[in-house]
Design a protein around this motif. Structure first.
Motif, PDB file in Angstrom:
ATOM      1  N   GLY A 116     -47.893   0.136  54.057  1.00 48.76           N
ATOM      2  CA  GLY A 116     -47.046   1.297  53.794  1.00 48.76           C
ATOM      3  C   GLY A 116     -47.693   2.288  52.854  1.00 48.76           C
ATOM      4  N   SER A 117     -48.378   1.783  51.832  1.00 48.11           N
ATOM      5  CA  SER A 117     -49.052   2.671  50.882  1.00 48.11           C
ATOM      6  C   SER A 117     -50.195   3.424  51.538  1.00 48.11           C
TER       7      SER A 117
ATOM      8  N   LEU B  76     -42.927   7.004  45.924  1.00 52.20           N
ATOM      9  CA  LEU B  76     -42.345   8.336  45.779  1.00 52.20           C
ATOM     10  C   LEU B  76     -41.424   8.497  44.585  1.00 52.20           C
ATOM     11  N   GLN B  77     -40.918   7.423  43.994  1.00 52.73           N
ATOM     12  CA  GLN B  77     -40.039   7.616  42.840  1.00 52.73           C
ATOM     13  C   GLN B  77     -40.786   8.333  41.714  1.00 52.73           C
ATOM     14  N   THR B  78     -42.026   7.934  41.435  1.00 53.37           N
ATOM     15  CA  THR B  78     -42.817   8.586  40.388  1.00 53.37           C
ATOM     16  C   THR B  78     -43.225   9.988  40.808  1.00 53.37           C
ATOM     17  N   THR B  79     -43.657  10.130  42.062  1.00 51.20           N
ATOM     18  CA  THR B  79     -44.066  11.442  42.565  1.00 51.20           C
ATOM     19  C   THR B  79     -42.943  12.462  42.431  1.00 51.20           C
ATOM     20  N   LEU B  80     -41.748  12.096  42.850  1.00 51.85           N
ATOM     21  CA  LEU B  80     -40.624  13.028  42.818  1.00 51.85           C
ATOM     22  C   LEU B  80     -40.251  13.404  41.388  1.00 51.85           C
TER      23      LEU B  80
ATOM     24  N   PHE C  61     -38.105   9.060  50.689  1.00 49.41           N
ATOM     25  CA  PHE C  61     -37.729   8.236  49.551  1.00 49.41           C
ATOM     26  C   PHE C  61     -36.351   7.611  49.753  1.00 49.41           C
ATOM     27  N   VAL C  62     -35.374   8.418  50.135  1.00 48.89           N
ATOM     28  CA  VAL C  62     -33.993   7.943  50.277  1.00 48.89           C
ATOM     29  C   VAL C  62     -33.854   6.982  51.452  1.00 48.89           C
ATOM     30  N   PHE C  63     -34.297   7.406  52.635  1.00 46.17           N
ATOM     31  CA  PHE C  63     -34.084   6.570  53.820  1.00 46.17           C
ATOM     32  C   PHE C  63     -34.966   5.325  53.797  1.00 46.17           C
ATOM     33  N   GLY C  64     -36.191   5.444  53.257  1.00 48.51           N
ATOM     34  CA  GLY C  64     -37.040   4.264  53.129  1.00 48.51           C
ATOM     35  C   GLY C  64     -36.423   3.221  52.216  1.00 48.51           C
ATOM     36  N   THR C  65     -35.805   3.670  51.125  1.00 47.13           N
ATOM     37  CA  THR C  65     -35.153   2.742  50.201  1.00 47.13           C
ATOM     38  C   THR C  65     -33.972   2.047  50.861  1.00 47.13           C
ATOM     39  N   MET C  66     -33.209   2.781  51.667  1.00 47.10           N
ATOM     40  CA  MET C  66     -32.063   2.180  52.351  1.00 47.10           C
ATOM     41  C   MET C  66     -32.518   1.142  53.392  1.00 47.10           C
ATOM     42  N   VAL C  67     -33.576   1.436  54.117  1.00 49.43           N
ATOM     43  CA  VAL C  67     -34.109   0.469  55.090  1.00 49.43           C
ATOM     44  C   VAL C  67     -34.609  -0.776  54.373  1.00 49.43           C
TER      45      VAL C  67
ATOM     46  N   PHE D 235     -43.331  -3.114  53.731  1.00 49.48           N
ATOM     47  CA  PHE D 235     -43.732  -1.821  54.292  1.00 49.48           C
ATOM     48  C   PHE D 235     -42.725  -0.737  53.914  1.00 49.48           C
ATOM     49  N   ALA D 236     -41.432  -1.033  54.075  1.00 51.20           N
ATOM     50  CA  ALA D 236     -40.393  -0.050  53.751  1.00 51.20           C
ATOM     51  C   ALA D 236     -40.348   0.252  52.261  1.00 51.20           C
ATOM     52  N   SER D 237     -40.671  -0.755  51.433  1.00 49.70           N
ATOM     53  CA  SER D 237     -40.588  -0.559  49.979  1.00 49.70           C
ATOM     54  C   SER D 237     -41.603   0.446  49.462  1.00 49.70           C
TER      55      SER D 237
END
Length: 416
Positions: free
Chosen positions: A286-287, A343-347, A303-309, A335-337
């Motif tokens: 994923g990275s 992206l949490q840090t990037t955002l 970020f949002v949808f990947g976290t939910m998956v 992979f989803a994580s």
């Protein structure tokens, strides 16, 4: 149209995947130091967690150990203010040197049979004290070394380093526990930290950061940081997602994997290492995918949808009892994580001003510091209802919570 809208589409490939490393010796040194630091983190996470469960046989006491080890994350805002106020490389040297010394002492005590459960708890606390200043300084320094255009790529490469070592570290740790015993595995973790420290001693040039005309006290910086960041709705939304992820899901990964391995799948330390490595392999892939995207659009949505998956897949994992199925789902969840981890840090760095970067990353560490609280809460519930039931509902709550954040603040989906 914004400037971002008029840029030509980047080509996806190997060159894009490593763009922040090319020709940037300082970031190359920092990234390599990160690689070995994360190797130490993952190896000691597996070994110390296994030792705590082996000593006690108690889900709650394993969770208590994890909570104490990660409790220093609650000092994240202070670490963030220190990052904004002082030289980042020196902070890294102090933090990494402390971690190396602490894990060496624990390894020594374990080697000579002097490590009781409560001594292990004290050692975990000592190791944990290095994490907050190290994480905030590493992430903030990365932006200064690579610039905004390469920020997503740099964070993806840092996540790549974390996941590479998540594959190798637990596998080595589990194999060494089975073959040579836990103390030998702890010495491997000590070596990872020592190499990371040595790389920081090389001529990594300190990047000057914006200084205040009249330097503020750390306390005043803390207060002003809370006020300014609290008024930034997008930053607050990203931090809220980080809070719920580290309350409901990361405690499961940090505390209960030895319990899943033993009670649900009938695996030994080797099998536990394979479980954690599967998650690392998924996160690694994923990275790489995110790194290959370069400075892509729709970061907030991913970020949002990947976290939910990611949360939904953990709910599936909680219901499994077959090791092969568990390994597969963990790999997909890993992979989803990557969407959350990268992206949490990037955002947070995108939506806040540069003078606040250390402090917003400190608040991120505070949000990550929910892991100890979540570990204790979930540990109490797991003792009564079992880890599978607790993990399933924790994952469901994560998905619902992130969905509510997105519905109430849809602009978070449009962060580019």
């Amino acid at each position: 149209m914004t400037e971002a809208d008029t840029r030509p589409t980047q080509r996806i490939g190997i060159g894009t995947a490593v763009s922040s490393l090319r020709g940037n010796r300082n970031f190359q040194l920092l990234w390599t130091s990160n690689l070995f630091f994360f190797g130490g983190v993952w190896t000691q996470t597996l070994v110390l967690g296994w030792m705590a469960f082996e000593m006690t046989g108690s889900e709650f006491l394993v969770a208590l150990f994890t909570a104490v080890r990660l409790a220093p994350l609650l000092l994240g805002p202070i670490a963030g203010a220190l990052t904004d106020r002082f030289d980042k490389v020196r902070l890294l040297l102090v933090a990494c040197g402390w971690a190396t010394t602490a894990i060496a002492v624990v390894s020594f005590l374990a080697s000579f049979g002097m490590l009781s459960y409560w001594v292990l708890v004290a050692g975990g606390l000592a190791i944990g004290l290095a994490q907050s200043p190290s994480q905030t300084a590493r992430a903030s320094l990365a932006l200064e070394l690579v610039g905004t255009a390469n920020l997503s790529n740099a964070n993806a490469l840092n996540s790549l380093a974390m996941n590479m070592t998540q594959v190798v570290g637990p596998a080595i740790g589990g194999a060494m526990i089975a073959g040579l015993g836990a103390p030998a595995a702890l010495w491997v973790s000590t070596a990872w930290y020592a190499i990371s420290f040595a790389l920081l001693l090389l001529p990594l040039r300190s990047i000057p950061h914006v200084a205040h005309a009249e330097p503020e006290s750390v306390l005043r910086m803390l207060v002003s940081g809370f006020r300014l960041i609290g008024g930034n709705r997008l930053a607050v939304c990203v931090l809220m997602v980080t809070v719920v992820a580290n309350t409901f899901l990361w405690p499961v990964y940090q505390s209960f994997m030895p319990v899943f391995a033993d009670q649900r799948f009938g695996l030994d330390a080797d099998g536990l290492g394979v479980m954690l490595s599967c998650s690392g392999i998924g996160g690694l892939i994923g990275s790489v995918v995110i790194a290959s995207l370069g400075d892509f659009r729709n970061k907030g949505a991913l970020f949002v949808f990947g976290t939910m998956v990611w949360g939904a897949l953990w709910a599936v994992f909680a219901m499994l009892t077959s090791p092969p199925a568990g390994f597969l789902v963990l790999a997909i969840a890993g992979f989803a994580s990557a969407a959350f981890g990268v992206l949490q840090t990037t955002l947070l760095l995108i939506v806040t001003a540069k003078p606040l970067h250390g402090r917003v990353l400190g608040l991120q560490e505070l949000a990550i510091g929910m892991i100890p609280i979540g570990s204790l809460l979930l540990g109490v519930l797991a003792q009564t209802f079992g880890v599978a039931v607790v993990t399933f509902w924790a994952a469901v709550l994560l998905v619902l919570s992130v969905g509510i954040v997105a519905v109430r603040t849809p602009s978070v989906l449009r962060i580019r």
